[in-house]
Motif scaffolding. Structure first.
Motif, PDB file in Angstrom:
ATOM      1  N   UNK A  18      -6.515 -21.254 -72.066  1.00 17.70           N
ATOM      2  CA  UNK A  18      -5.985 -22.428 -72.776  1.00 17.70           C
ATOM      3  C   UNK A  18      -7.044 -23.513 -72.860  1.00 17.70           C
ATOM      4  N   UNK A  19      -7.744 -23.758 -71.752  1.00 13.90           N
ATOM      5  CA  UNK A  19      -8.795 -24.780 -71.743  1.00 13.90           C
ATOM      6  C   UNK A  19      -9.934 -24.425 -72.679  1.00 13.90           C
ATOM      7  N   UNK A  20     -10.343 -23.162 -72.696  1.00 17.57           N
ATOM      8  CA  UNK A  20     -11.392 -22.724 -73.607  1.00 17.57           C
ATOM      9  C   UNK A  20     -10.959 -22.927 -75.059  1.00 17.57           C
ATOM     10  N   UNK A  21      -9.697 -22.621 -75.356  1.00 15.33           N
ATOM     11  CA  UNK A  21      -9.193 -22.786 -76.724  1.00 15.33           C
ATOM     12  C   UNK A  21      -9.200 -24.254 -77.135  1.00 15.33           C
ATOM     13  N   UNK A  22      -8.863 -25.136 -76.204  1.00 17.55           N
ATOM     14  CA  UNK A  22      -8.868 -26.568 -76.505  1.00 17.55           C
ATOM     15  C   UNK A  22     -10.279 -27.044 -76.808  1.00 17.55           C
ATOM     16  N   UNK A  23     -11.229 -26.644 -75.991  1.00 19.01           N
ATOM     17  CA  UNK A  23     -12.593 -27.120 -76.166  1.00 19.01           C
ATOM     18  C   UNK A  23     -13.312 -26.422 -77.321  1.00 19.01           C
ATOM     19  N   UNK A  24     -12.771 -25.296 -77.768  1.00 17.99           N
ATOM     20  CA  UNK A  24     -13.306 -24.643 -78.966  1.00 17.99           C
ATOM     21  C   UNK A  24     -12.598 -25.130 -80.225  1.00 17.99           C
ATOM     22  N   UNK A  25     -11.721 -26.151 -80.067  1.00 20.54           N
ATOM     23  CA  UNK A  25     -10.973 -26.747 -81.173  1.00 20.54           C
ATOM     24  C   UNK A  25     -10.031 -25.752 -81.842  1.00 20.54           C
ATOM     25  N   UNK A  26      -9.514 -24.825 -81.050  1.00 21.90           N
ATOM     26  CA  UNK A  26      -8.508 -23.899 -81.544  1.00 21.90           C
ATOM     27  C   UNK A  26      -7.110 -24.334 -81.126  1.00 21.90           C
ATOM     28  N   UNK A  27      -7.030 -25.344 -80.284  1.00 21.31           N
ATOM     29  CA  UNK A  27      -5.766 -25.807 -79.728  1.00 21.31           C
ATOM     30  C   UNK A  27      -5.935 -27.275 -79.383  1.00 21.31           C
ATOM     31  N   UNK A  28      -4.809 -27.991 -79.194  1.00 19.88           N
ATOM     32  CA  UNK A  28      -4.895 -29.404 -78.851  1.00 19.88           C
ATOM     33  C   UNK A  28      -4.250 -29.643 -77.497  1.00 19.88           C
ATOM     34  N   UNK A  29      -4.618 -30.753 -76.876  1.00 19.49           N
ATOM     35  CA  UNK A  29      -3.998 -31.107 -75.598  1.00 19.49           C
ATOM     36  C   UNK A  29      -2.494 -31.291 -75.769  1.00 19.49           C
ATOM     37  N   UNK A  30      -2.085 -31.981 -76.817  1.00 17.86           N
ATOM     38  CA  UNK A  30      -0.658 -32.240 -77.028  1.00 17.86           C
ATOM     39  C   UNK A  30       0.132 -30.952 -77.183  1.00 17.86           C
ATOM     40  N   UNK A  31      -0.418 -30.004 -77.944  1.00 19.95           N
ATOM     41  CA  UNK A  31       0.255 -28.710 -78.112  1.00 19.95           C
ATOM     42  C   UNK A  31       0.392 -27.987 -76.772  1.00 19.95           C
ATOM     43  N   UNK A  32      -0.676 -28.049 -75.963  1.00 19.25           N
ATOM     44  CA  UNK A  32      -0.649 -27.352 -74.678  1.00 19.25           C
ATOM     45  C   UNK A  32       0.442 -27.914 -73.773  1.00 19.25           C
TER      46      UNK A  32
END
Length: 279
Positions: free
Chosen positions: A52-66
């Motif tokens: 999940x953290x990797x996806x956030x930092x790769x701009x594939x996911x957002x903190x709010x979504x997580x």
């Protein structure tokens, strides 16, 4: 393709191996495996928090979504032994997300967004090894554990502009050697890439070798930004050459100021110097 663990065979001279210390091999592996920004990501109950953290930092996911999905998944669990275990795991995930977000909010949340890919990283390490002149291009690799916030290691990748065409040949030779030995591409593909992008560009378009070197850097970066659409084998045919040439001309004017006037005039630089005969 990349190996699970990058290593070099004993046939490579020890002097050349100093171009890529162990930490550099880790950087190349992580950059080669970096997912494309915008690739969809699904957070489910058994997803490791590191992913999940990797996806956030790769701009594939957002903190709010997580945080939102984590809350929804927690509420959906049944009051059973298995459900309570999943709830406990999701609670730990939420703590990790909270700690990670606090750290990246004060530092930088786009760890992957500004760094180059493995091709330009390798080119930078090789040019530094061959020329030993430092410039300023940096790569940040985030290392994310499931029980802690983001920890970061920074690797420098200086892209050095060679002073002679002989230095270019040495850089391309070592780039081919290491690219092949690390399994990034075959010798046939790499040699064709340099033939079309550098040597043929000089011969057919009459551009100076300095501008051709900038063209190589530009096309490598476009390969890395294409999300897999461009490769070393097809980039020269697919990239819009006029725009790449214009960018290469501009970059060469900056990195080789003595050529700026000639490049702005559109001269090739490959002709003999014209001497005024007084008539």
């Amino acid at each position: 393709a990349t190996y699970a663990v990058l290593a070099f065979p004993s046939t490579i001279a020890g002097k050349l191996l100093r171009a890529f210390p162990g930490t550099c091999l880790q950087a190349i592996k992580l950059l080669a495996q970096k997912p494309t920004s915008g690739t969809p990501f699904e957070y489910v109950a058994d997803t490791p928090i590191s992913q999940v953290l990797h996806a956030i930092h790769a701009q594939r996911y957002t903190w709010d979504d997580a945080f939102m999905v984590n809350g929804d998944l927690t509420e959906d669990q049944e009051d059973t032994t298995a459900g309570r275990k999943i709830q406990a795991k999701l609670a730990r995930d939420r703590d990790v997300l909270s700690n990670a977000r606090k750290g990246t909010d004060t530092l930088r949340a786009d760890l992957y967004a500004v760094q180059p890919g493995h091709h330009t990283y390798m080119l930078g390490k090789i040019t530094y090894f061959c020329i030993k002149v430092i410039t300023v291009t940096k790569v940040s690799i985030s290392s994310m554990a499931e029980t802690s916030a983001v920890s970061r290691s920074t690797y420098t990748a200086e892209i050095i502009r060679p002073a002679t065409m002989e230095a270019c040949a040495s850089i391309f030779n070592l780039f081919t050697l290491f690219t092949v030995e690390m399994g990034v591409a075959s010798a046939c593909i790499v040699c064709q890439f340099f033939h079309f992008t550098f040597y043929e560009a000089i011969a057919l378009h009459g551009i100076p070798w300095q501008m051709a070197f900038e063209l190589v850097v530009i096309i490598l970066r476009r390969i890395e930004d294409s999300g897999g659409a461009l490769t070393l084998s097809n980039a020269y045919d697919v990239v819009h050459l006029n725009s790449a040439m214009s960018e290469a001309r501009q970059n060469a004017s900056v990195h080789y100021p003595h050529l700026a006037a000639m490049l702005r005039s559109g001269a090739s630089g490959s002709q003999d110097t014209i001497i005024f005969n007084g008539k």
